[in-house]
Design an enzyme around this catalytic site. Structure first.
Site, mmCIF file in Angstrom:
data_model
loop_
_atom_site.group_PDB
_atom_site.id
_atom_site.type_symbol
_atom_site.label_atom_id
_atom_site.label_comp_id
_atom_site.label_asym_id
_atom_site.label_seq_id
_atom_site.Cartn_x
_atom_site.Cartn_y
_atom_site.Cartn_z
ATOM 1 N N GLY A 19 -60.336 5.725 38.993
ATOM 2 C CA GLY A 19 -61.540 5.504 39.772
ATOM 3 C C GLY A 19 -61.497 4.113 40.350
ATOM 4 C CB CYS A 20 -61.374 2.534 43.006
ATOM 5 S SG CYS A 20 -59.775 3.171 42.556
#
Lengths: 396, 513
Positions: A19-20
């Site tokens: 994720g980011c």
């Protein structure tokens, strides 16, 4: 251990999932903003990354040299640098070569050798290869990234650049002295990969020509997207699904000449149940889009921000499985994973909204605005550089 | 000589005397004449040697008195000279003939589908619940252009619709639209009964997919369903005329069949009754012989001429070319696509047949998994994958096989045997005899009337719906919501227990990588 990218294999290693956090800001009037803005927005989303990758892309940052392809290179060692420079000099006229300015920052270590090149393509090379200048650049980037060990092209567009590495985005921003650049579009990214090969090339943005992508998500259709791109000569060597997004935009926008709104509708296509209800001509268009570009459909959760020469596009997957917020204040359009990041750099936007699944947010910098900005910038800062070009390359 | 044959019966029919109601239904139901009625004892007597283990009597015995068992005679046995081979030699020594059989290859070759495992989402990407979110199965078969040309719509143009700012310039070729990536494979009227065709046609309409006439022509009763029928043009050209070609949604040129690549067909005169004869356009009672090759196709350029002749005749409907999976299938497929085929139908060596020499059925061809993988990759390597759709058939036994075939690169799958099983087929492999007690693979009116087409259609619809739901479950687990995101996505497959050569050919990684 220093690593700018893994060795190329036909069958790549398992992809890095994760994720980011991401952001994008674009002043549609062409006014240039300091990169400090992007760094500050990303810093507010510190917890969306885990320090294993951060990066920024800026547009309009090299106004004194807007007509040359600027390659940002990451090298493992001097050997890789020598090999790559030999290659570059064989294929291009190198107008300027210089280190990318950095400063020591706590937390950033094992940095690769960072160098940038402003390149011109000798006319006879285009005649020999029968390629357009853009295709010529794509070929060389694919060659370097695939076959030259220890070298990685981080960006290859005109008047733009990608700055990225292993670290939190605010550290990377400080390291690359992002605040010293000014651009009309900035995108930023902080990464949270779920396994840990700390390699600099794997950070976002991924860039090819003028296109750059920051991406939060995972492309569950990566397998077929990659095989589709391979049919058109793209080599996906980077252990990440984000590069396919960059290449898909390059293919659809540049090579197939599709309008960006339409390309977005292929990447995050409407459902058949909605297409079936469209008026006839529109239904024909959307049906054809799914028939022809079905293998380009990006399936799975994602939010992306595409940087382009003339603006920025933010897009969610077709059922909005990752966060994306947008806002506008005057001519400036903001997008980010979290509204807090927007409020950090624009406390009271005139409007803010949650873009719908598959509905692109498009910001365009007017041609006139860009020209004006360039002229101003050239007058103020460009003289030293232009003099340098004249002595280095004999350009008149 | 005291004996008439060395061959022992294959099965033993065991009747529980206590349970037998002495109703005689078994005598009436058996198409093989296994039973005779013993007038003195008032009970059925089986002739074991005629039994095919089709279970018609078992299913219909009201007392549940009948069981059919393998006739497990103990042979001395030999790994090399198995009882099956011994019996085959006896049969041929006694008759001097080619051994015939029906259905698909039943030998224990490696079943690649059963060595492929699918991926699923965990944590980093969410799986999608198919009961709550749309799962798109719609599939289009036909030629697609390399790219689309889209231009801004002229200001105020109403044609583009109120909200559309863009207009499509590219004209697409005609496509077959399937609501599920499963269609019915070609089975001719003549080999199967008209009621089977009716059931398939009705189901195809309801399911939004297609049935395929096979090479036996199109019976007049099926005309209402013709928008969901692919008409076949095979080497015998049975039932082919202009109106036939124009009736179908698409035309399929059958070059070969997975169960019997390289050989023709022979429908014996006994099966050619009046209805079959008018449909096939041949005299009643004559053998229907399909030549091994098309006598107007001796090379690829001849195929091109036929493809374009059929396109001209049909106003450019999609043309499918059906080929059997043989060793050089990738190169052949490439040639077929370049010859102008819009759909390439690959038939694997497990595909069924109404009749085939056993030696051909059991020893010729390639698995469909290999064929799909090599053809898909070859067309991609040549940059022409978009020019034709790939249909995988010949050994599709379950929805899992459909998913895996699509992940390997097929656009859709076709089922034949599985569809017949839904109609009651017990895979007894005696299709060539015309005695099918289930009324499927026969033309005897007292048998064909056993299959109610509407009931049959309901069975087929149930089966395909069930498979479609299962495919949706898999897509959801894979975290994608459109079938095109699975197509050719070999990254979502892993091989377990396959050797490296097979994995390389399939383009699939080993489990654990």
């Amino acid at each position: 251990m220093r690593s700018v990218r893994p060795a190329y294999r036909e069958e790549s290693e398992p992809r890095i999932l994760g994720g980011c956090g991401l952001m994008g800001v674009c002043d549609q009037s062409g006014k240039r903003m300091s990169g400090e803005l992007a760094v500050r927005a990303m810093a507010s989303m510190h917890d969306r990354g885990n320090g294993l990758g951060g990066g920024f892309a800026g547009y309009g940052i090299y106004p004194e040299l807007p007509d040359f392809f600027c390659f940002h290179l990451l090298y493992n060692d001097e050997v890789a640098k020598d090999d790559t420079e030999f290659y570059l000099k064989k294929h291009f006229k190198v107008v300027i070569e210089e280190p990318i300015p950095t400063k020591p920052v706590r937390g950033i270590e094992n940095e690769p050798i960072l160098w940038r090149y402003f390149l011109d393509i000798p006319e006879e090379r285009l005649v020999e290869t029968q390629l357009s200048a853009e295709d010529y650049v794509v070929h060389t980037v694919m060659d370097i990234n695939t076959y030259l060990d220890g070298a990685f092209v981080a960006s290859s567009g005109k008047n733009m650049g990608a700055f990225k590495g292993v670290g939190f985005p605010e550290e990377i921003g400080e390291f690359f002295r992002i605040d010293e650049y000014k651009g009309w579009t900035w995108t930023g990214h902080g990464r949270f990969p779920t396994n840990t090969p700390g390699w600099w090339g794997g950070a976002h943005p991924f860039a090819l020509l003028d296109y750059s992508i920051v991406h939060n998500g995972e492309i569950s259709s990566y397998g077929i997207n990659r095989r589709y791109l391979e049919m058109f000569g793209y080599k996906c060597s980077l252990q990440t699904d984000t590069e396919v997004v960059t290449y898909l935009f390059d293919l659809m926008l540049r090579r197939h000449g599709l309008p960006v709104e339409i390309a977005c509708k292929a990447l995050a296509s409407p459902f058949w149940k909605d297409i079936d209800l469209m008026p006839k001509e529109q239904r024909r268009l959307y049906t054809a889009l799914r028939l022809v570009y079905g293998s380009a459909l990006l399936n799975g959760p994602f939010a992306i921000v595409l940087g382009m020469a003339d603006g920025m596009v933010a897009l969610n997957d077709r059922i909005k499985l990752r966060p994306l917020v947008a806002a506008r204040h005057g001519d400036v359009v903001y997008v980010a994973s979290e509204e807090s990041a927007i409020r950090e750099i624009c406390p009271h936007p005139e409007e803010s909204w949650m873009p719908q699944a598959g509905e692109p947010v498009i910001a365009r910098v007017s041609e006139k605005g860009r020209r004006k900005a360039l002229t101003q910038a050239k007058q103020s800062a460009g003289q030293r550089r232009i003099a340098q070009i004249h002595t280095t390359a004999g350009v008149t | 000589m005291a004996y008439t044959t060395f061959l022992p019966p294959e099965f033993r029919v065991v009747i529980d005397k206590e349970a037998c109601l002495q109703c005689g239904r078994c005598v009436q139901q058996c198409g093989w004449n296994v039973y005779t009625w013993d007038e003195t004892e008032q009970r059925p007597r089986p002739d074991h040697s005629k039994c095919s283990a089709c279970h018609r009597c078992v299913t219909f015995c009201p007392g549940g008195a009948i069981t059919v068992k393998r006739n497990d005679l103990t042979f001395k046995g030999s790994d090399s000279m198995s009882p099956e081979l011994v019996k085959a030699i006896w049969k041929q020594a006694e008759t001097g003939g080619v051994l015939l059989t029906g259905m698909g290859n039943d030998k224990p070759y490696l079943r690649i589908f059963d060595h492929l495992l699918l991926d699923a989402c965990q944590v980093t990407n969410p799986s999608i619940d198919p009961l709550r979110e749309p799962m798109e199965m719609r599939t289009f078969l036909g030629r697609k252009p390399d790219y689309l040309e889209v231009v801004p719509a002229a200001a105020g143009s109403r044609a583009a619709g109120p909200k559309s700012k863009y207009r499509l310039v590219t004209e697409l070729d005609r496509q077959l639209q399937l609501e599920t990536p499963i269609m019915f494979g070609g089975m001719s009227y003549g080999s199967v009964s008209l009621n089977v065709h009716r059931a398939l046609a009705m189901a195809a309409v309801e399911l939004g997919t297609f049935m395929n006439t096979g090479e036996g022509g199109l019976h007049a009763d099926l005309e209402p369903y013709q928008d969901h029928i692919i008409v076949q043009c095979a080497s015998g050209r049975f039932g082919v005329d202009t109106s036939y070609l124009q009736a179908g949604a698409a035309v399929e040129i059958k070059i070969g069949q997975g169960a019997k690549p390289g050989i023709g067909g022979h429908l014996p005169g006994e099966k050619i009754d009046y209805q079959v004869s008018i449909t096939r356009m041949i005299p009643q009672g004559t053998d229907a012989l399909s030549p091994a090759p098309h006598h107007d196709i001796y090379s690829i350029e001849d195929l091109r001429q036929l493809i374009y002749a059929l396109k001209e005749a049909t106003g450019y409907k999609p043309i499918s070319v059906k080929i059997a999976a043989v060793h050089n299938v990738a190169a052949i497929a490439s040639g077929v696509v370049r010859a102008g085929a819009d759909i390439i139908y690959l038939d694997g060596f497990r595909g069924g047949t109404g009749a085939s020499p056993t030696i051909i059925r059991d020893h010729v061809g390639l698995p469909i998994e290999i064929a799909v993988a090599t053809v898909d990759q070859r067309l991609r390597d040549e940059g022409i994958r978009n020019r034709a759709s790939i249909v995988a058939a010949g050994g599709i036994r379950s929805s899992a096989d459909v998913v895996k075939a699509i992940a390997l690169g097929a656009d859709a799958c076709a089922i034949g045997t599985a569809a017949l099983v839904a109609l009651g087929c017990h895979v007894c492999q005696k299709c060539h005899t015309g005695c099918c007690s289930w009324g499927i693979c026969t033309q005897r009116p007292e048998l064909t009337r056993r299959l109610d087409p509407e009931w049959g259609a309901a069975q087929l619809i149930n089966l395909v719906h069930a498979w479609t739901h299962e495919i949706a479950e898999v897509l959801g687990a894979l975290g994608v919501n459109a079938i095109e995101s699975l197509r050719g996505s070999r990254e979502r497959l892993r091989g377990l227990g396959l050797d490296q050569t097979v994995l390389d050919i399939l383009g699939v990684k080993a489990a654990g990588l």
